[in-house]
Design an enzyme around this catalytic site. Structure first.
Site, PDB file in Angstrom:
ATOM      1  N   ILE A 208      36.576 -35.515   9.952  1.00 18.80           N
ATOM      2  CA  ILE A 208      36.785 -34.060  10.098  1.00 18.80           C
ATOM      3  C   ILE A 208      38.189 -33.810  10.641  1.00 18.80           C
ATOM      4  CG2 ILE A 208      36.049 -31.959  11.294  1.00 18.80           C
ATOM      5  CD1 ILE A 208      33.202 -33.025  11.240  1.00 18.80           C
TER       6      ILE A 208
ATOM      7  N   ASP B 169      26.793 -23.731   8.187  1.00 20.53           N
ATOM      8  CA  ASP B 169      25.494 -23.300   7.657  1.00 20.53           C
ATOM      9  C   ASP B 169      25.623 -21.905   7.044  1.00 20.53           C
ATOM     10  OD1 ASP B 169      24.102 -25.623   8.950  1.00 20.53           O
ATOM     11  OD2 ASP B 169      24.852 -24.607  10.724  1.00 20.53           O
TER      12      ASP B 169
ATOM     13  N   HIS C 184      21.624 -25.774  14.876  1.00 18.03           N
ATOM     14  CA  HIS C 184      22.301 -26.406  13.731  1.00 18.03           C
ATOM     15  C   HIS C 184      21.514 -27.681  13.402  1.00 18.03           C
ATOM     16  CE1 HIS C 184      25.199 -28.044  11.011  1.00 18.03           C
ATOM     17  NE2 HIS C 184      25.406 -29.089  11.781  1.00 18.03           N
TER      18      HIS C 184
END
Ligand code: NAI
Ligand code: OAA
Length: 328
Positions: free
Chosen positions: A17, A160, A188
């Site tokens: 990431i 999401d 989450h």
């Protein structure tokens, strides 16, 4: 007009990431095109060299807004004067795991980071936790930063939210920008609840424009289990889409939501909608004046209520687990 530089700390900077995120921050997409950036990259000692390689590449981009980059394995130094902290560094799950399985492994990372933020960060620090399980890791960090207003600790459910926008847009054959007021509630995790009963497409409620069976049997599970589907397909968890969502989350926090619209973020509950106070749960949120606020006064129908409650119960259970582990 050029604004004052902002110090942005990214943990786990050498991870996947991190690699998708740092170049976008340095190019001005996190806050805006007028704000110079000082980057601090935190890594564990074994990964410092790799983070230094990424820092070399960032330098080689000659981004006009990038004023400085510092790589460190010192948690306290990493958060000195930090305005925006992106807590990404954590062990990702692999196939067959739920995000909650990472609580013990990753929980220990967020206590010292919360303490370091408390001791060193700027007064206006804003924290986004990406590392999983994001909501409860954010709770751990927040619990160890008593001098920082609790509302400054948030957890990422914007991925999401974006996944839900995309699935709905595909289903209805509309553009993403035709959808408003969608929201993710809860954790989450696979229990999250993407809510179409307040979402609007073309000014009409989205839930009324899709079959109920598609909503419960396809839409909700596809969004809630998308992370696992990506792991299965890619052999690694979402990275570029996660980085993109982190950019969206902070950009909205700083610059605000569009008039009449809202988004989703894991924020500290004030007890709204029956979510126990203090939990970091996803809600429909508006950003105004640099603050996320929970959208108030929505009616929760009987389809949504048990789904929200189930996800919130999972957050309560995670809080119990980290209490037992002495992390909060
Ligand atoms: N909230 C969300 O929507 C999403 C969350 N995630 C989570 O983000 C996290 C990172 O994912 P990836 O970048 O794919 O993992 P990765 O394994 O590629 O990178 C993680 C990096 O964190 C570093 N790290 C570990 N402990 C650290 C510490 N104490 N301080 C600083 N750095 C540390 C590691 O050395 C590694 O370089 C995982 O927990 C993953 O599950 C991933 C996708 C979406
Ligand atoms: O699923 C995972 O473990 C990574 C993640 O949080 C996501 O992609 O939503």
């Amino acid at each position: 007009m050029t604004r004052s530089p902002v110090t942005v700390t990214v943990t786990g900077a050498a991870g996947q990431i991190g690699y998708a995120l740092l170049f976008r921050i340095a190019s001005g997409q996190l806050i805006g095109p007028d704000t110079p950036i000082n980057l601090r990259l935190l890594e564990i000692p074994q990964a410092v060299k790799a983070a230094e390689g990424t820092a070399m590449e960032l330098t080689d981009c000659a981004f006009p807004l990038l004023r400085s980059i510092e790589v460190t394995d010192d948690t306290h130094r990493a958060f000195e004067g930090t305005n925006i902290a992106l807590l990404v560094g954590a062990r990702p799950r692999t196939q067959g795991m739920e995000r909650g399985d990472l609580l013990e492994a990753n929980g220990g990372i967020f206590k010292p980071q919360g303490e370091a933020i408390n001791a060193n960060a700027a007064d206006d620090v804003r924290v986004l936790v990406v590392g999983n399980p994001a909501n409860t890791n954010a709770l751990i960090a927040q619990a160890h930063a008593p001098d920082v207003p609790a509302e400054r600790f948030t957890a990422m459910t914007r991925l999401d939210h974006n996944r839900a926008l995309a699935q709905l847009a595909i289903k209805l054959g509309v553009g993403i920008d035709e959808i408003q007021r969608l929201a993710i509630w809860g954790n989450h995790s696979a229990t999250q609840y993407p809510d179409l009963f307040h979402a609007e497409v073309g000014g009409k409620i989205a839930a009324e424009q899709v079959e109920r069976e598609w909503l419960s049997e396809e839409f909700i599970p596809t969004v809630a289990k998308r992370g696992a589907a990506i792991i299965e397909a890619r052999g690694a968890s979402s990275a570029a889409s996660a980085a993109n969502a982190a950019i969206d989350h902070v950009h909205t926090w700083v610059n605000g939501t569009a008039e009449g619209d809202w988004t989703s973020a894991g924020v500290v509950s004030d007890g709204s909608y029956g979510v126990p106070e203090g939990l970091i749960s996803s809600f429909p949120v508006r950003a105004r004046d640099g603050r996320y606020e929970i959208v108030q006064g929505l009616e929760i129908d009987e389809f949504s209520r048990p789904r929200i409650d189930a996800s919130v119960q999972e957050l309560v259970d995670e809080r119990e687990t980290v209490r037992r582990l002495g992390l909060v």
